[in-house]
Design an enzyme around this catalytic site. Structure first.
Site, mmCIF file in Angstrom:
data_model
loop_
_atom_site.group_PDB
_atom_site.id
_atom_site.type_symbol
_atom_site.label_atom_id
_atom_site.label_comp_id
_atom_site.label_asym_id
_atom_site.label_seq_id
_atom_site.Cartn_x
_atom_site.Cartn_y
_atom_site.Cartn_z
ATOM 1 N N LYS A 289 0.849 -1.191 0.000
ATOM 2 C CA LYS A 289 0.000 0.000 0.000
ATOM 3 C C LYS A 289 0.887 1.245 0.000
ATOM 4 O O LYS A 289 1.853 1.333 0.756
ATOM 5 C CB LYS A 289 -0.909 -0.016 1.229
ATOM 6 C CG LYS A 289 -2.039 1.000 1.189
ATOM 7 C CD LYS A 289 -3.005 0.789 2.345
ATOM 8 C CE LYS A 289 -4.165 1.762 2.280
ATOM 9 N NZ LYS A 289 -5.129 1.567 3.378
ATOM 10 N N GLU A 375 -18.696 -6.444 11.089
ATOM 11 C CA GLU A 375 -19.644 -5.739 11.943
ATOM 12 C C GLU A 375 -20.655 -6.674 12.597
ATOM 13 O O GLU A 375 -21.049 -6.469 13.753
ATOM 14 C CB GLU A 375 -20.374 -4.657 11.139
ATOM 15 C CG GLU A 375 -19.507 -3.486 10.731
ATOM 16 C CD GLU A 375 -18.708 -3.742 9.467
ATOM 17 O OE1 GLU A 375 -17.937 -2.854 9.069
ATOM 18 O OE2 GLU A 375 -18.851 -4.841 8.876
ATOM 19 N N ARG A 403 -24.519 -2.867 8.425
ATOM 20 C CA ARG A 403 -24.122 -4.235 8.069
ATOM 21 C C ARG A 403 -24.391 -5.222 9.209
ATOM 22 O O ARG A 403 -24.401 -6.433 8.980
ATOM 23 C CB ARG A 403 -22.645 -4.246 7.691
ATOM 24 C CG ARG A 403 -22.337 -3.442 6.438
ATOM 25 C CD ARG A 403 -20.872 -3.021 6.368
ATOM 26 N NE ARG A 403 -19.947 -4.126 6.353
ATOM 27 C CZ ARG A 403 -19.445 -4.682 5.247
ATOM 28 N NH1 ARG A 403 -19.806 -4.223 4.060
ATOM 29 N NH2 ARG A 403 -18.591 -5.667 5.310
#
Length: 642
Positions: A289, A375, A403
């Site tokens: 990243k 979640e 979610r």
């Protein structure tokens, strides 16, 4: 502009089909120039930088090998899609990213045929790719016909159960599709859990460094130069836990790990699997990243989300505010409470920095839990913590709490467990647009029996609500607060425990009353100041609670005024609807009260600044002033009425 790089090879690429005319050496140059163009664009707009830089070579390789848009390319979360947008005919608008009427920061079906499936939440890509693969085989879109389906999913997104539900189904159906696992050891925050450890073992125990690629059970898919090395690797690794086992048990052919920044590996692997595969294939690529831009690589979050910045130094140009952010106020208040109460603990779903729990974790590491992008699990885990005698604060963005809604209902509300929901990013959030707007939590929580739902009007009120949540043991309680800085009010030394279901009068007036729920209170007060110049003095009240309602306050306002206006940063069906239900049940409307409810409009509002979004929603001070004048005209107010 001076910060725009020279990109002679990239300038020849207007659509992905143009890549097919380039040599592999030229594709290398496209990738280098694409990285510089991405950095340059994001330096002007801000946005998600690190994720896109990590997939530059992968983006070039996929578009040069596959036939997009006939082949459906689905980016999981899609915050890494800026290089993809540059290559798919949107380079001329790339410097409008995340701005009003500009390009979305995520993939968006209405924006381009190269975005076949929109996203902004994680772990949806494999399900979508499988859907496209099945639609292809059923003849769902004969003109133009559907081709291959390619899902690019990050390692963090693989911590969510939905990814495995999709892989389990895909392995069962056996459809030809490609899943590219973009393993960068970091999604938003560093990934947590067993899956992260498993992926690490795949490339630290395997021959990645020595032989560049391995394909247990899938040697035939590899390009010829890699096949002998892969066979030797299998011999070397006999008796060891060989990479790919989990994915192969789910029915996928596993290839990898391969270097996601090396086009000399990516291109032949993708070309070969495209030519030879018949069923589901998972290609495991290792990326970094922020790759290729030192300030992003060196940053703790790898340049995940940045404001505009100086390209040379990487220094971000952030506005300075004298008021603390709501997130920081929440984190500090929670830490203060945890110092006094050893049962206070905190749960987040892969957003420790975004929710402020990174600060809590530093002070109370044994009482802070990052469950990954999960979640549903986070909510049920919190429910059991509460059942076990702890005082869990489940800290999630409003848009992500959606979610876990079934768990909120089934595992928390029905069992009346005292989970404390700290709901960040409530209301309109700006550049992330509709996918991240916290528009629905008031409605979907306030309709649950036994729930307490609060909204902070300012940063001091937020501190009071943290204290109130700690003290509340009779069922679930939630408090919501927006992104950004507070309004600059004086902060109390310690939070005050509020009386459940009781609001407050902020200023006394007559004729019309405005009842605010949440941080529009500052706009209401500004509107009241403007109205005062017209000789109109509305009463202003802060509801504090959407559930239970302050019946006494609401009915008193209705009795003493000819008109009542409610305002909230949420969709229809929330606070205002509950107030209207109360007024109707009490027969107040029969006595001639004029009532209006200001809510977010029944539409998804595209990205812009928060101020511009609230202007579009008609919820700023001038809109509130206009609403008061409108309702006064309807009510024909008797200004002598107290």
């Amino acid at each position: 502009m001076s910060n725009r790089p020279e990109t002679p090879t990239l300038d020849r690429v207007h659509l992905p089909s143009d890549l097919k005319a380039l040599s592999d050496a030229e594709l290398h140059r496209v990738a280098d120039e694409l990285r510089q163009e991405t950095i340059s664009a994001v330096s002007e707009t801000g946005g998600h930088l690190g994720a896109g830089l990590g997939v530059v070579e992968l983006t070039v390789a996929i578009h040069s090998v596959f036939d997009t848009p006939r082949d459906r390319l689905i980016w999981d979360v899609s915050h890494q899609c800026y290089p993809h947008k540059i290559l798919t005919g949107r380079r001329d608008r790339i410097r409008t990213l995340r701005q009003k009427d500009g390009l979305s920061g995520f993939t968006k079906r209405s924006e381009s045929p190269y975005d076949p499936f929109g996203a902004a939440h994680s772990s949806t890509s494999i399900s979508a790719a499988l859907g496209f693969a099945v639609a292809r085989d059923l003849g769902g879109a004969p003109e133009p016909s559907l081709g291959d389906a390619i899902a690019v999913i990050g390692d963090g997104a693989m911590s969510a159960g939905m990814a495995y539900e999709a892989m389990n189904n895909a392995g069962h159906l056996g459809k030809r599709l490609f899943v590219i696992l973009n393993d960068n050891e970091m999604s938003i925050a560093p990934p947590v859990g067993a899956m992260s450890s498993y992926l690490t073992r795949l490339y630290t125990e395997g021959p990645f460094q020595e032989l560049k690629a391995v394909a247990k059970g899938a040697v035939g898919f590899l390009p010829e130069p890699f096949q002998e090395g892969a066979r030797r690797a299998k011999e070397m690794l006999k008796g060891m836990a060989v990479g790919g086992t989990l994915f192969e048990e789910l029915g996928f052919s596993y290839i990898g790990p391969i270097d996601g920044h090396d086009l000399d590996q990516l291109l032949p692997v993708l070309r070969t699997v495209k030519a030879r595969s018949t069923g589901p294939v998972l290609i495991h690529v290792i990326t970094k990243k922020g790759k290729g831009y030192a300030p992003a690589e060196d940053a703790a979050d790898k340049g995940h989300g940045v404001s505009t910045f100086d390209m040379v130094t990487g220094k971000q140009k952030k506005a300075v505010s004298n008021a603390p952010s709501y997130t920081k106020v929440f984190a500090q208040a929670l830490m203060d409470e945890a110092e006094r109460d050893s049962k206070v603990c905190a749960v987040t779903a892969a957003m420790p920095d975004g929710t402020g729990l990174n600060l809590f974790a530093e002070r109370f590491p044994r009482r802070c839990f990052d469950v990954g992008i999960a979640e549903q699990h986070g909510v049920t885990f919190s429910a059991a913590l509460a059942a076990g005698g702890m005082k869990p604060f489940c800290a999630m963005y409003s848009t992500f709490l959606q979610r876990g809604y079934d768990q909120v209902v089934h595992d928390v509300a029905i069992q009346r467990l005292p989970v404390r929901f700290a709901i960040d990013r409530a209301g309109l959030v700006g550049a992330d647009g509709a996918t991240h707007a916290g528009s629905f939590d008031i409605a979907f929580l306030a309709n649950l029996p036994g729930f307490v739902v609060m909204a902070a009007a300012d940063e001091a009120e937020l501190k009071h609500m943290v204290a109130t949540a700690v003290a509340h043991d009779d069922g679930p309680i939630a408090f919501r607060f927006p992104r950004g800085e507070g309004v600059g009010v004086e902060m109390p030394e310690r939070g005050e425990v509020l009386e459940i279901g009781k609001g407050r009068i902020v200023r006394e007036g007559k004729g019309v009353a405005i009842l605010s729920f949440g941080t529009r209170l500052k706009e209401v007060q500004d509107a009241a100041d403007a109205l005062a110049a017209r000789g109109i003095t509305p009463t202003v009240a802060d509801a504090r609670f959407a559930k239970p309602l302050d019946r006494d306050l609401i009915l008193k306002l209705a009795e003493d005024h000819s008109a009542l206006i409610t305002i909230e940063e949420g969709a229809v069906g929330g606070f205002g609807s509950h107030v209207a239900q109360l007024l109707a049940e009490e027969g107040v409307f029969d006595r001639g009260l004029a009532y209006r409810s200001m809510v977010l409009p029944d539409t998804f509002i595209d990205q812009a600044s928060p101020a511009a979004m609230y202007a579009e929603a008609k919820m700023n001070a001038s809109d509130i002033e206009a609403k008061v004048l409108e309702v006064m005209g309807v009510a024909q107010l008797d200004t002598k009425r107290a």
